[in-house]
Every structure is written in C-alpha cells, then in structure tokens.
Design a protein around this motif. Structure first.
Motif, mmCIF file in Angstrom:
data_model
loop_
_atom_site.group_PDB
_atom_site.id
_atom_site.type_symbol
_atom_site.label_atom_id
_atom_site.label_comp_id
_atom_site.label_asym_id
_atom_site.label_seq_id
_atom_site.Cartn_x
_atom_site.Cartn_y
_atom_site.Cartn_z
ATOM 1 N N ALA A 39 10.226 -4.955 3.294
ATOM 2 C CA ALA A 39 10.717 -5.913 2.295
ATOM 3 C C ALA A 39 9.727 -7.059 2.128
ATOM 4 N N PHE A 40 9.157 -7.537 3.233
ATOM 5 C CA PHE A 40 8.153 -8.605 3.161
ATOM 6 C C PHE A 40 6.922 -8.129 2.390
ATOM 7 N N PHE A 41 6.478 -6.918 2.680
ATOM 8 C CA PHE A 41 5.324 -6.346 1.989
ATOM 9 C C PHE A 41 5.596 -6.226 0.486
ATOM 10 N N LEU A 42 6.776 -5.733 0.133
ATOM 11 C CA LEU A 42 7.143 -5.605 -1.271
ATOM 12 C C LEU A 42 7.220 -6.959 -1.969
ATOM 13 N N LYS A 43 7.726 -7.969 -1.266
ATOM 14 C CA LYS A 43 7.800 -9.306 -1.862
ATOM 15 C C LYS A 43 6.407 -9.821 -2.186
ATOM 16 N N GLN A 44 5.449 -9.582 -1.300
ATOM 17 C CA GLN A 44 4.082 -10.020 -1.567
ATOM 18 C C GLN A 44 3.515 -9.319 -2.805
ATOM 19 N N VAL A 45 3.782 -8.023 -2.926
ATOM 20 C CA VAL A 45 3.305 -7.269 -4.083
ATOM 21 C C VAL A 45 3.971 -7.780 -5.363
ATOM 22 N N LEU A 46 5.267 -8.006 -5.311
ATOM 23 C CA LEU A 46 5.984 -8.507 -6.488
ATOM 24 C C LEU A 46 5.521 -9.911 -6.879
ATOM 25 N N ASP A 47 5.242 -10.759 -5.886
ATOM 26 C CA ASP A 47 4.749 -12.101 -6.191
ATOM 27 C C ASP A 47 3.422 -12.043 -6.928
ATOM 28 N N ILE A 48 2.535 -11.161 -6.495
ATOM 29 C CA ILE A 48 1.241 -11.015 -7.154
ATOM 30 C C ILE A 48 1.428 -10.481 -8.573
ATOM 31 N N ALA A 49 2.310 -9.510 -8.732
ATOM 32 C CA ALA A 49 2.549 -8.928 -10.050
ATOM 33 C C ALA A 49 3.168 -9.943 -11.006
ATOM 34 N N MET A 50 4.070 -10.757 -10.522
ATOM 35 C CA MET A 50 4.719 -11.749 -11.371
ATOM 36 C C MET A 50 3.771 -12.891 -11.726
ATOM 37 N N ASN A 51 2.834 -13.218 -10.851
ATOM 38 C CA ASN A 51 1.874 -14.283 -11.150
ATOM 39 C C ASN A 51 0.936 -13.881 -12.274
ATOM 40 N N SER A 52 0.561 -12.619 -12.342
ATOM 41 C CA SER A 52 -0.322 -12.183 -13.419
ATOM 42 C C SER A 52 0.396 -12.238 -14.763
ATOM 43 N N GLU A 53 1.703 -12.026 -14.762
ATOM 44 C CA GLU A 53 2.495 -12.117 -15.988
ATOM 45 C C GLU A 53 2.617 -13.561 -16.459
ATOM 46 N N GLU A 54 2.591 -14.481 -15.506
ATOM 47 C CA GLU A 54 2.788 -15.893 -15.800
ATOM 48 C C GLU A 54 1.671 -16.465 -16.676
ATOM 49 N N GLU A 55 0.461 -15.972 -16.504
ATOM 50 C CA GLU A 55 -0.677 -16.515 -17.238
ATOM 51 C C GLU A 55 -0.587 -16.239 -18.733
#
Length: 98
Positions: A39-55
């Motif tokens: 779950a921690f690993f997935l959260k890190q991946v999701l955080d990175i994916a969501m940050n790229s959408e933010e730009e």
C-alpha cells in the motif's frame, strides 16, 4: 472527470476473504505487514502520477486539492494493496527466510 473505483473495491473485498486461510498467527501478521508495504509503494506511485496531472490541469487549484488528493491516494492504495502480487512475493520470500 469521474473515477471508477469498483475494481479496487471488489479487489479489497476479495483480499479480505483470502487472508483467513493463513496457517499461523505469525503468518497473518506477516501478510498484514507485506500488504501495508505494498500500500505504501502504491501510494508513492499514485502521488507521482497525480503530480504530473497537476501541471497541466484545466482548472484552478485551491487549498484543499493537495489534501483531497492525498486522502484519495491513501484510500486507493489501501484498497489495491495485496492485489498486485508484490505483497505475496514479499510474503513468500520472508516466510522462507524464517
């Protein structure tokens, strides 16, 4: 934008029923910890994916966006954990090492 969570929720229900087949209480605790790591690993991946959408977002950002995205990523990572195979692979590896 609407996000379909049905597969993640179905996966979470399936995983909760498969953990009852563990042979010892130690195995159950180990499986719980490996699921938390996944779950921690997935959260890190999701955080990175969501940050790229933010730009490249179409809408203005407000103060609650980061909090909402973090809470959403926490929930999704918890729901998806145990289903990718990383948790099971780590569980098997650590169980052999005992």
């Amino acid at each position: 934008m609407q996000v379909d969570n049905s597969i993640a929720l179905m996966n979470a229900q399936y995983n909760s029923s498969t953990t009852s087949t563990l042979s010892t209480p130690t195995d159950a605790l180990l499986k719980e910890q490996t699921d938390k790591f996944e779950a921690f690993f997935l959260k890190q991946v999701l955080d990175i994916a969501m940050n790229s959408e933010e730009e490249n977002g179409l809408f203005e950002k407000d103060a609650g966006d980061k909090i909402y995205k973090s809470m959403y990523n926490d929930t999704m990572s918890s729901a998806l954990s145990g289903g990718l195979g990383l948790s099971q692979m780590l569980f098997d590896y650590l169980k052999e090492g005992r």
